[in-house]
Design a protein around this motif. Sequence first.
Motif, mmCIF file in Angstrom:
data_model
loop_
_atom_site.group_PDB
_atom_site.id
_atom_site.type_symbol
_atom_site.label_atom_id
_atom_site.label_comp_id
_atom_site.label_asym_id
_atom_site.label_seq_id
_atom_site.Cartn_x
_atom_site.Cartn_y
_atom_site.Cartn_z
ATOM 1 N N VAL A 1 131.466 -33.740 -98.643
ATOM 2 C CA VAL A 1 132.548 -32.791 -98.468
ATOM 3 C C VAL A 1 132.807 -31.855 -99.453
ATOM 4 O O VAL A 1 132.866 -31.061 -99.642
ATOM 5 N N CYS A 2 133.268 -32.864 -100.423
ATOM 6 C CA CYS A 2 134.179 -32.359 -101.943
ATOM 7 C C CYS A 2 132.534 -31.870 -102.784
ATOM 8 O O CYS A 2 132.954 -30.902 -103.193
ATOM 9 N N HIS A 3 131.227 -31.886 -102.826
ATOM 10 C CA HIS A 3 130.655 -31.428 -102.975
ATOM 11 C C HIS A 3 130.420 -29.814 -102.547
ATOM 12 O O HIS A 3 130.098 -28.901 -102.900
ATOM 13 N N GLN A 4 130.050 -29.782 -101.065
ATOM 14 C CA GLN A 4 130.946 -28.511 -100.231
ATOM 15 C C GLN A 4 132.239 -27.667 -100.892
ATOM 16 O O GLN A 4 131.582 -26.509 -101.314
ATOM 17 N N GLU A 5 132.801 -28.309 -101.059
ATOM 18 C CA GLU A 5 134.554 -27.996 -101.579
ATOM 19 C C GLU A 5 133.941 -27.063 -102.697
ATOM 20 O O GLU A 5 133.921 -25.525 -103.573
ATOM 21 N N ILE A 6 133.288 -28.013 -103.507
ATOM 22 C CA ILE A 6 133.420 -27.775 -104.587
ATOM 23 C C ILE A 6 131.939 -26.292 -104.903
ATOM 24 O O ILE A 6 132.211 -25.366 -105.821
ATOM 25 N N VAL A 7 131.009 -26.451 -103.838
ATOM 26 C CA VAL A 7 130.154 -25.130 -104.629
ATOM 27 C C VAL A 7 131.325 -24.160 -103.558
ATOM 28 O O VAL A 7 130.538 -22.609 -104.098
ATOM 29 N N LYS A 8 131.918 -24.147 -102.891
ATOM 30 C CA LYS A 8 132.273 -22.950 -101.974
ATOM 31 C C LYS A 8 133.323 -22.593 -102.563
ATOM 32 O O LYS A 8 132.879 -21.185 -102.851
ATOM 33 N N PHE A 9 134.181 -22.716 -103.558
ATOM 34 C CA PHE A 9 135.172 -21.918 -104.298
ATOM 35 C C PHE A 9 134.392 -22.019 -105.371
ATOM 36 O O PHE A 9 134.727 -20.670 -105.968
ATOM 37 N N ASP A 10 133.493 -22.791 -106.232
ATOM 38 C CA ASP A 10 132.427 -21.890 -106.881
ATOM 39 C C ASP A 10 132.115 -20.569 -106.616
ATOM 40 O O ASP A 10 132.065 -19.355 -107.669
ATOM 41 N N LEU A 11 131.277 -20.312 -105.215
ATOM 42 C CA LEU A 11 131.274 -19.268 -105.297
ATOM 43 C C LEU A 11 132.185 -17.904 -105.215
ATOM 44 O O LEU A 11 131.465 -16.488 -105.682
ATOM 45 N N GLU A 12 133.089 -18.569 -104.718
ATOM 46 C CA GLU A 12 133.591 -17.844 -104.073
ATOM 47 C C GLU A 12 134.553 -16.959 -105.751
ATOM 48 O O GLU A 12 134.537 -16.187 -105.297
ATOM 49 N N ILE A 13 134.871 -18.093 -106.466
ATOM 50 C CA ILE A 13 135.179 -18.078 -108.087
ATOM 51 C C ILE A 13 134.145 -16.752 -107.999
ATOM 52 O O ILE A 13 134.540 -15.593 -108.796
ATOM 53 N N LYS A 14 133.201 -16.660 -108.323
ATOM 54 C CA LYS A 14 132.134 -15.615 -109.181
ATOM 55 C C LYS A 14 132.326 -14.459 -108.164
ATOM 56 O O LYS A 14 132.636 -13.169 -109.295
ATOM 57 N N ALA A 15 132.711 -14.066 -107.076
ATOM 58 C CA ALA A 15 132.164 -13.469 -106.386
ATOM 59 C C ALA A 15 133.683 -12.358 -106.863
ATOM 60 O O ALA A 15 134.011 -11.182 -106.924
ATOM 61 N N ARG B 1 139.944 -27.285 -108.667
ATOM 62 C CA ARG B 1 140.394 -27.793 -110.122
ATOM 63 C C ARG B 1 140.251 -29.211 -109.150
ATOM 64 O O ARG B 1 140.381 -30.713 -109.731
ATOM 65 N N GLY B 2 141.177 -29.104 -107.886
ATOM 66 C CA GLY B 2 141.909 -30.266 -107.213
ATOM 67 C C GLY B 2 140.491 -31.204 -107.103
ATOM 68 O O GLY B 2 140.275 -32.351 -106.733
ATOM 69 N N CYS B 3 139.119 -30.098 -106.331
ATOM 70 C CA CYS B 3 138.155 -30.538 -105.953
ATOM 71 C C CYS B 3 137.470 -31.727 -106.774
ATOM 72 O O CYS B 3 136.787 -32.143 -106.224
ATOM 73 N N ALA C 1 126.454 -41.810 -112.735
ATOM 74 C CA ALA C 1 125.852 -39.893 -112.084
ATOM 75 C C ALA C 1 127.204 -38.888 -111.750
ATOM 76 O O ALA C 1 126.939 -37.868 -111.976
ATOM 77 N N LEU C 2 128.051 -39.326 -111.001
ATOM 78 C CA LEU C 2 129.003 -38.406 -110.272
ATOM 79 C C LEU C 2 129.688 -38.282 -111.500
ATOM 80 O O LEU C 2 130.898 -37.338 -110.900
ATOM 81 N N LEU C 3 130.307 -39.192 -112.630
ATOM 82 C CA LEU C 3 130.867 -38.653 -113.667
ATOM 83 C C LEU C 3 129.723 -36.958 -114.459
ATOM 84 O O LEU C 3 130.649 -36.917 -115.080
ATOM 85 N N ARG C 4 129.228 -37.931 -114.606
ATOM 86 C CA ARG C 4 128.189 -36.487 -115.172
ATOM 87 C C ARG C 4 128.576 -35.204 -114.266
ATOM 88 O O ARG C 4 128.463 -33.968 -115.127
ATOM 89 N N GLU C 5 128.354 -35.645 -112.637
ATOM 90 C CA GLU C 5 128.030 -33.632 -112.094
ATOM 91 C C GLU C 5 129.167 -34.003 -112.155
ATOM 92 O O GLU C 5 129.699 -31.935 -112.277
ATOM 93 N N VAL C 6 130.881 -34.674 -112.540
ATOM 94 C CA VAL C 6 131.338 -33.827 -112.121
ATOM 95 C C VAL C 6 132.121 -33.240 -113.630
ATOM 96 O O VAL C 6 132.782 -32.206 -113.684
ATOM 97 N N GLU C 7 131.175 -34.065 -115.038
ATOM 98 C CA GLU C 7 131.407 -32.698 -116.112
ATOM 99 C C GLU C 7 131.237 -31.993 -116.468
ATOM 100 O O GLU C 7 130.858 -30.722 -116.618
ATOM 101 N N ASN C 8 129.409 -31.247 -115.059
ATOM 102 C CA ASN C 8 128.875 -30.342 -114.943
ATOM 103 C C ASN C 8 129.690 -29.334 -114.048
ATOM 104 O O ASN C 8 129.718 -28.119 -114.863
ATOM 105 N N HIS C 9 130.255 -29.677 -112.852
ATOM 106 C CA HIS C 9 131.665 -28.683 -112.980
ATOM 107 C C HIS C 9 132.318 -28.339 -113.714
ATOM 108 O O HIS C 9 132.709 -27.277 -113.670
ATOM 109 N N LYS C 10 133.062 -29.115 -114.366
ATOM 110 C CA LYS C 10 134.224 -28.614 -115.011
ATOM 111 C C LYS C 10 134.116 -28.086 -116.391
ATOM 112 O O LYS C 10 134.063 -26.564 -116.682
#
Length: 230
Positions: A13-27, A57-59, A78-87
């Motif tokens: 769910v957290c991954h989905q929220e991050i992807v959703k907000f990332d796409l919305e921000i780009k748009a 940021r919260g996600c 692995a999750l921390l690396r993913e977090v860094e990528n999202h940041k």
Amino acid sequence: KMAAAAAAVPLRVCHQEIVKFDLEIKAAVQDIRDCPGPLSALTELNAAVKEKFRHLRGCIQELEQMAKEQDKESEKQALLREVENHKKQMLSNQAAWRKANLACKIAIDNSEKDQLLQGRDTLRQRKTTKESLAESASNITESLMGISRMMSQQVQQSEETVQTLANSSRTILEANEEFKSMSGTIQLGRKLITKYNRRELTDKLLIFLALALFLATVLYILKKRLFPFL
């Protein structure tokens, strides 16, 4: 296994929220880049982007907390690396957001300047148009005055022409009366000439008869004297 599956649900769910907000921000950043203005519209778009960044940021923080709570070190890293990528992706989005704002503000400023210049041009055109209208009105007034003078002259000429025609008409009537009088005189003269011709013919006839009678008398006298025996 059930515990691992239960833990995987929030992560998904957290991954989905991050992807959703990332796409919305780009748009939303693209909307800011294409915003024609005014500044109030840009402010509304920025407020929406700020809200999306807050959720993103919260996600990311929630994902980071989940990564720290992992039991296995491999999954944690692995999750921390993913977090860094999202940041990093979020920082890239923030940079794109700032560039889009700068480009939009420059475009709005240029548009306002163009509108201001167009307004000045419009004022100059209106001033020029008013001057042209005033000049045209003056020319039209002069033309109308010229036409009025020409019409006045034409009226005066028409009056003179009418007066001339009236005088000519009276002259013609007087000449007609004279012609009528002369016609009567001519007819009377014709009658007199005809009568004179008849009398002259009668006189000639009488003279001829008198001369014939005179000759006959002379001949008779001569006959009696010269030839008494006849």
